[in-house]
Design an enzyme around this catalytic site. Structure first.
Site, PDB file in Angstrom:
ATOM      1  N   TYR A 176       0.782  -1.225  -0.073  1.00 52.63           N
ATOM      2  CA  TYR A 176       0.059  -0.127   0.148  1.00 52.63           C
ATOM      3  C   TYR A 176       0.799   1.217   0.185  1.00 52.63           C
ATOM      4  O   TYR A 176       1.990   1.250   0.331  1.00 52.63           O
ATOM      5  CB  TYR A 176      -0.831   0.029   1.198  1.00 52.63           C
ATOM      6  CG  TYR A 176      -0.262   0.167   2.538  1.00 52.63           C
ATOM      7  CD1 TYR A 176      -0.097   1.510   3.119  1.00 52.63           C
ATOM      8  CD2 TYR A 176       0.272  -0.892   3.379  1.00 52.63           C
ATOM      9  CE1 TYR A 176       0.411   1.483   4.347  1.00 52.63           C
ATOM     10  CE2 TYR A 176       0.693  -0.786   4.448  1.00 52.63           C
ATOM     11  CZ  TYR A 176       0.794   0.356   4.934  1.00 52.63           C
ATOM     12  OH  TYR A 176       1.448   0.585   6.314  1.00 52.63           O
ATOM     13  N   CYS A 177       0.317   2.343  -0.334  1.00 49.58           N
ATOM     14  CA  CYS A 177       0.818   3.591  -0.485  1.00 49.58           C
ATOM     15  C   CYS A 177      -0.201   4.685  -0.247  1.00 49.58           C
ATOM     16  O   CYS A 177      -1.301   4.315  -0.017  1.00 49.58           O
ATOM     17  CB  CYS A 177       1.792   3.775  -1.774  1.00 49.58           C
ATOM     18  SG  CYS A 177       0.767   3.920  -3.092  1.00 49.58           S
ATOM     19  N   THR A 178       0.179   6.123  -0.417  1.00 50.36           N
ATOM     20  CA  THR A 178      -0.743   7.092  -0.132  1.00 50.36           C
ATOM     21  C   THR A 178      -1.992   7.055  -1.104  1.00 50.36           C
ATOM     22  O   THR A 178      -3.059   7.134  -0.772  1.00 50.36           O
ATOM     23  CB  THR A 178      -0.082   8.481  -0.017  1.00 50.36           C
ATOM     24  OG1 THR A 178       1.085   8.347   0.760  1.00 50.36           O
ATOM     25  CG2 THR A 178      -0.982   9.668   0.375  1.00 50.36           C
ATOM     26  N   ILE A 205      -4.150   4.808   0.738  1.00 52.05           N
ATOM     27  CA  ILE A 205      -4.716   5.018   1.865  1.00 52.05           C
ATOM     28  C   ILE A 205      -5.935   5.842   2.096  1.00 52.05           C
ATOM     29  O   ILE A 205      -6.549   5.794   2.594  1.00 52.05           O
ATOM     30  CB  ILE A 205      -3.556   5.548   2.830  1.00 52.05           C
ATOM     31  CG1 ILE A 205      -2.422   4.432   3.049  1.00 52.05           C
ATOM     32  CG2 ILE A 205      -4.052   5.952   4.245  1.00 52.05           C
ATOM     33  CD1 ILE A 205      -1.128   5.236   3.542  1.00 52.05           C
TER      34      ILE A 205
END
Length: 272
Positions: A176-178, A205
């Site tokens: 996952y990332c922003t 996110i």
């Protein structure tokens, strides 16, 4: 008046991305839209803010180009405009991983935000945070792996080392990332290393916050944003942060520096 903050990206061939730059810049300035748009031959990546009417006009304007029409975007709100100016930048790569000799066209499979909690709660899943350490310091998913990188270009070295020392022969990986764009490349790199069961959080996110509100409390802390909000909570509300020098609380109106997650108040900034 509140402001709408919109983040979006698309990997698409833009052979004339140099020519698109002045057109987008002029349109945004005329419609009082501020933020940052990155253009590359690989596509577009952006975070912009303005009134709802202005952003509606912006996406209608993009719809005129078949390569950029019907963009999916993440929307949040801010009391103040989190950007001071409008920038349209040209880049060699849309998101720089620093590795060119691998197939980045086939990334991992998406996991919808609504199914993410159940997926990463499984004992056979390794959850990897693809963001940088200064971002992870503000918040992360419980029990996720921190590669301890200072920039995205550090990720391949960590991934290669992790692959050599992995516990399972064919682990299930959740990344996952922003906003999702870094996972498009990082999951492709993991698959290029030989991992077959690679997944990533669709929309990142920010979309997870919007869709689930962190109902199961698997997210801990705040999410770092690359704008003057600096951090948002799981309800997408900007949080308070402290000056790294004097420890004083720094509010949105007093932001002076957000370089790589380092926040300075007005007083300390004048003495640096």
């Amino acid at each position: 008046m509140g402001y709408v903050v919109s983040t979006f990206y698309r990997f698409v061939h833009l052979s004339n991305y140099y020519d698109i730059r002045p057109v987008l810049k002029e349109f945004c300035v005329q419609n009082n839209i501020k933020g940052t748009i990155i253009l590359a031959e690989q596509g577009i990546n952006a975070t912009i803010a303005g009134s709802q009417n202005s952003l509606d006009k912006f996406f209608s304007f993009l719809d005129l180009d078949s390569r950029l029409c019907n963009l999916q975007y993440h929307k949040s709100f801010s009391r103040c405009n989190p950007f001071s100016k409008m920038k349209v930048k040209l880049r060699k790569e849309l998101v720089c991983l620093g590795i060119e000799d691998f197939d980045d066209s086939v990334g991992g499979e998406y996991i919808d935000p609504e199914n993410w909690d159940n997926f990463i709660s499984r004992s056979d899943v390794y959850t990897i945070d693809t963001r940088n350490s200064y971002e992870i310091n503000f918040g992360k998913f419980k029990n996720s792996i921190n590669p301890e990188t200072n920039c995205f270009r550090d990720f391949p070295d960590w991934a290669i080392s992790w692959a050599k020392n992995k516990i399972d022969d064919d682990p299930i990986i959740a990344m996952y990332c922003t906003g999702g764009i870094r996972c498009e490349k990082s999951t492709a790199f993991m698959k290029d290393l030989g991992f077959s069961k690679v997944y990533h959080l669709k929309g990142g996110i920010l979309e997870y916050f919007k869709s689930t509100g962190n109902i199961n409390n698997l997210w801990e802390g705040y999410c770092f944003t690359f704008d003057d909000r600096i951090i948002v909570d799981d309800k997408l509300v900007p949080g308070d942060v402290k000056c790294i020098l004097c420890g004083a609380h720094v509010m949105l109106e007093d932001m002076k520096s957000i370089s790589r997650g380092h926040v300075l108040c007005f007083s300390c900034k004048d003495h640096v």
